[in-house]
Design an enzyme around this catalytic site. Sequence first.
Site, PDB file in Angstrom:
ATOM      1  N   LYS A 170       0.858  -1.189   0.000  1.00 12.34           N
ATOM      2  CA  LYS A 170       0.000   0.000   0.000  1.00 12.34           C
ATOM      3  C   LYS A 170       0.892   1.236   0.000  1.00 12.34           C
ATOM      4  CE  LYS A 170      -1.470   2.706   3.068  1.00 12.34           C
ATOM      5  NZ  LYS A 170      -1.310   3.975   2.340  1.00 12.34           N
ATOM      6  N   GLY A 221       8.259   5.135   7.043  1.00  9.76           N
ATOM      7  CA  GLY A 221       7.438   6.321   7.271  1.00  9.76           C
ATOM      8  C   GLY A 221       7.811   6.965   8.584  1.00  9.76           C
ATOM      9  N   SER A 222       6.867   7.685   9.165  1.00 11.16           N
ATOM     10  CA  SER A 222       7.181   8.482  10.354  1.00 11.16           C
ATOM     11  C   SER A 222       7.257   7.624  11.619  1.00 11.16           C
ATOM     12  CB  SER A 222       6.116   9.564  10.528  1.00 11.16           C
ATOM     13  OG  SER A 222       4.869   8.942  10.749  1.00 11.16           O
ATOM     14  N   GLY A 226       4.946   4.475  12.828  1.00 14.81           N
ATOM     15  CA  GLY A 226       5.670   3.245  13.162  1.00 14.81           C
ATOM     16  C   GLY A 226       5.248   2.699  14.520  1.00 14.81           C
ATOM     17  N   GLU A 243      11.397   1.306   9.150  1.00 13.01           N
ATOM     18  CA  GLU A 243      12.403   2.302   8.733  1.00 13.01           C
ATOM     19  C   GLU A 243      11.753   3.663   8.936  1.00 13.01           C
ATOM     20  OE1 GLU A 243      15.374   1.691   8.094  1.00 13.01           O
ATOM     21  OE2 GLU A 243      15.503  -0.338   7.297  1.00 13.01           O
ATOM     22  N   CYS A 277      14.752  10.594   4.405  1.00 10.95           N
ATOM     23  CA  CYS A 277      14.880  10.185   5.808  1.00 10.95           C
ATOM     24  C   CYS A 277      16.287  10.429   6.313  1.00 10.95           C
ATOM     25  CB  CYS A 277      14.487   8.727   5.960  1.00 10.95           C
ATOM     26  SG  CYS A 277      15.360   7.647   4.822  1.00 10.95           S
ATOM     27  N   GLU A 374      12.362  16.554  13.339  1.00 14.37           N
ATOM     28  CA  GLU A 374      12.719  16.248  11.947  1.00 14.37           C
ATOM     29  C   GLU A 374      11.943  17.192  11.027  1.00 14.37           C
ATOM     30  OE1 GLU A 374      10.872  12.836  10.153  1.00 14.37           O
ATOM     31  OE2 GLU A 374      12.722  12.299   9.147  1.00 14.37           O
TER      32      GLU A 374
HETATM   33  P1  NAD Z   1       3.581   8.578   7.366  1.00 19.34           P
HETATM   34  O1  NAD Z   1       3.992   7.766   8.542  1.00 19.34           O
HETATM   35  O2  NAD Z   1       2.633   9.675   7.545  1.00 19.34           O
HETATM   36  O3  NAD Z   1       2.919   7.641   6.251  1.00 19.34           O
HETATM   37  C1  NAD Z   1       3.622   6.520   5.718  1.00 19.34           C
HETATM   38  C2  NAD Z   1       2.601   5.502   5.220  1.00 19.34           C
HETATM   39  O4  NAD Z   1       1.874   4.982   6.325  1.00 19.34           O
HETATM   40  C3  NAD Z   1       1.568   6.028   4.232  1.00 19.34           C
HETATM   41  O5  NAD Z   1       1.380   5.040   3.233  1.00 19.34           O
HETATM   42  C4  NAD Z   1       0.329   6.197   5.107  1.00 19.34           C
HETATM   43  O6  NAD Z   1      -0.876   6.110   4.371  1.00 19.34           O
HETATM   44  C5  NAD Z   1       0.468   5.017   6.057  1.00 19.34           C
HETATM   45  N1  NAD Z   1      -0.205   5.146   7.357  1.00 19.34           N
HETATM   46  C6  NAD Z   1      -0.517   6.274   8.034  1.00 19.34           C
HETATM   47  N2  NAD Z   1      -1.094   5.966   9.220  1.00 19.34           N
HETATM   48  C7  NAD Z   1      -1.136   4.616   9.290  1.00 19.34           C
HETATM   49  C8  NAD Z   1      -1.575   3.683  10.282  1.00 19.34           C
HETATM   50  N3  NAD Z   1      -2.109   4.088  11.439  1.00 19.34           N
HETATM   51  N4  NAD Z   1      -1.428   2.379  10.052  1.00 19.34           N
HETATM   52  C9  NAD Z   1      -0.853   1.929   8.906  1.00 19.34           C
HETATM   53  N5  NAD Z   1      -0.431   2.757   7.912  1.00 19.34           N
HETATM   54  C10 NAD Z   1      -0.558   4.090   8.110  1.00 19.34           C
HETATM   55  O7  NAD Z   1       4.954   9.066   6.694  1.00 19.34           O
HETATM   56  P2  NAD Z   1       5.142  10.015   5.421  1.00 19.34           P
HETATM   57  O8  NAD Z   1       4.763  11.415   5.827  1.00 19.34           O
HETATM   58  O9  NAD Z   1       4.511   9.402   4.228  1.00 19.34           O
HETATM   59  O10 NAD Z   1       6.714   9.943   5.202  1.00 19.34           O
HETATM   60  C11 NAD Z   1       7.628  10.788   5.831  1.00 19.34           C
HETATM   61  C12 NAD Z   1       8.318  10.077   6.965  1.00 19.34           C
HETATM   62  O11 NAD Z   1       8.922   8.874   6.497  1.00 19.34           O
HETATM   63  C13 NAD Z   1       9.452  10.872   7.560  1.00 19.34           C
HETATM   64  O12 NAD Z   1       9.417  10.791   8.965  1.00 19.34           O
HETATM   65  C14 NAD Z   1      10.701  10.152   7.046  1.00 19.34           C
HETATM   66  O13 NAD Z   1      11.846  10.335   7.827  1.00 19.34           O
HETATM   67  C15 NAD Z   1      10.244   8.754   7.006  1.00 19.34           C
HETATM   68  N6  NAD Z   1      11.060   7.950   6.087  1.00 19.34           N
HETATM   69  C16 NAD Z   1      11.938   7.029   6.614  1.00 19.34           C
HETATM   70  C17 NAD Z   1      12.761   6.308   5.773  1.00 19.34           C
HETATM   71  C18 NAD Z   1      13.742   5.290   6.313  1.00 19.34           C
HETATM   72  O14 NAD Z   1      14.225   4.471   5.549  1.00 19.34           O
HETATM   73  N7  NAD Z   1      14.054   5.301   7.584  1.00 19.34           N
HETATM   74  C19 NAD Z   1      12.680   6.489   4.394  1.00 19.34           C
HETATM   75  C20 NAD Z   1      11.770   7.430   3.898  1.00 19.34           C
HETATM   76  C21 NAD Z   1      10.956   8.147   4.762  1.00 19.34           C
END
Ligand code: NAD
Length: 470
Positions: A170, A221-222, A226, A243, A277, A374
């Site tokens: 997804k 993601g964030s 996570g 991650e 990230c 961040e």
């Molecule tokens: P986000 O956490 O808002 O969303 C990421 C994904 O999670 C999206 O697909 C979203 O629809 C889904 N999501 C949101 N809430 C959810 C839930 N409760 N349950 C399951 N899925 C859910 O992150 P973002 O704003 O899309 O991305 C930015 C963040 O990602 C930044 O914090 C960045 O540092 C991090 N990031 C980390 C890495 C890494 O490898 N460590 C790489 C890229 C981005």
Amino acid sequence: MSDFKLMIDGKAAGTAGTFSVLNPADESVVAMCPEGTPELVDAAIASARRALPGWSATPDVERAAKLMEIAALIEKHHQELATLVTREQGKTQSGLGANAEVGGAAAWTRVTAGLSLSERVIQDGPGGSIVVRHKPVGVVGSITPWNWPLMIATWHIVPALRVGCTVVIKPSPFTPLSTLRLVELMNAVLPPGVVNSVAGGPALGAHLAGHEGIDKIVFTGSVATGKKIMQSAAATMKRLTLELGGNDAGIVLPDTRIEPLIEKLFWGCFINGGQTCAALKRLYVHEDQYDEVVRKFADFVATIPVGDGMDPKNLIGPVSNQMQLDKIVDYVEDARTRGARIVTGGARPPGPGYFYPLTVIADATDEMRVVAEEQFGPVIPLIKYRTVEEAIRRANAVDVGLGGSIWGDDPRAAANYARQLECGTAWVNQHGALHPLAPFGGIKCSGIGVENNIEGLHEYTTIQVLSVAG
Ligand code: NAD
């Protein structure tokens, strides 16, 4: 551009709803994306479960060959995918942008296809034999962010397939299109159900993350999301790779000749407009050199062209979405009101699109939100320090630890300091450089587990010990 498909069981799934995907450069609609529902997630998981026995029993060399075919397909569709990435995400065609992302996706796929896991014999003799085996963990749910959508999709899908898992992915609702197209291409060479796609927002992600038909979640993601995913995984004891975000510090050692490093510092901070990230997000500079570094760095940053990523003269595109743009405006205004100096940038240009100028902030302190959190945008705060030990302590004084870097004329001395950084990757005279064979992941709240190489493959397996009496 139209006709994007959710792939379930090797076919395009019928969907009732759609949502619009906007181009951050001008806020026009790139395409209407088919919208997933919980029922479609259930169907995708059921399809992945049906495909699992066949795919996990497929000979290892055949799985590797299929992934090589996928790498070739990504290359064949390079231009189409790179254009999609620029249009839905904003990153440029030039510089370290969409072409680098698609090239990276193909390279990572090929290198991962070439890896293989072997059994480890612990004992083999009259007393019996003990062998450590790695078995595919099962059906993997993949949830991706909007910053490097295509690259991260391959980072999730390819190692899972390599070891015999099947996948439901997804993508972020901001940038689903390149992933849907990638999965469609993959389905041209894979058996039905091995890779399935659904598109939608957080609620759909939560449905996937809590589903009893999923054995492992790989999430990028964030930190906040996570943590929620970790909670929803508890009921079924799902395996996790997380991650998450970082707040990477860079430290310029005293008396460093800054000119030779400026371009690398720039890309370390501003790759993909800082929406990476492991971008450098706060830069510590010794007080004796501070004014010189601020001036030279800001002068360089001010020369970099920012604009629509489809125009090849631009090296940095817009911020990827309105939500992120609003956060960046808040961070800069908070710093300004607390006494920081905006040396270049700091004001939104007029016109459509989510543009924010490359911004260098001087006289920043650790208490300002732009340093403590961040910021994930085209902004870099420069912070003064007195001793290197103090700078390292301040660099480490956060609850995340993805990357960090030390910059100096003597790489060996810099490497000794880099070892003291609390993070998953410590760089010297560069920041954010990745390699498909270098395990990548964070410590502390930046995540759990790593991607890449054999360590990355292990994340998609469970260990079975085969113990035979002598
Ligand atoms: P986000 O956490 O808002 O969303 C990421 C994904 O999670 C999206 O697909 C979203 O629809 C889904 N999501 C949101 N809430 C959810 C839930 N409760 N349950 C399951 N899925 C859910 O992150 P973002 O704003 O899309 O991305 C930015 C963040 O990602 C930044 O914090 C960045 O540092 C991090 N990031 C980390 C890495 C890494 O490898 N460590 C790489 C890229 C981005």
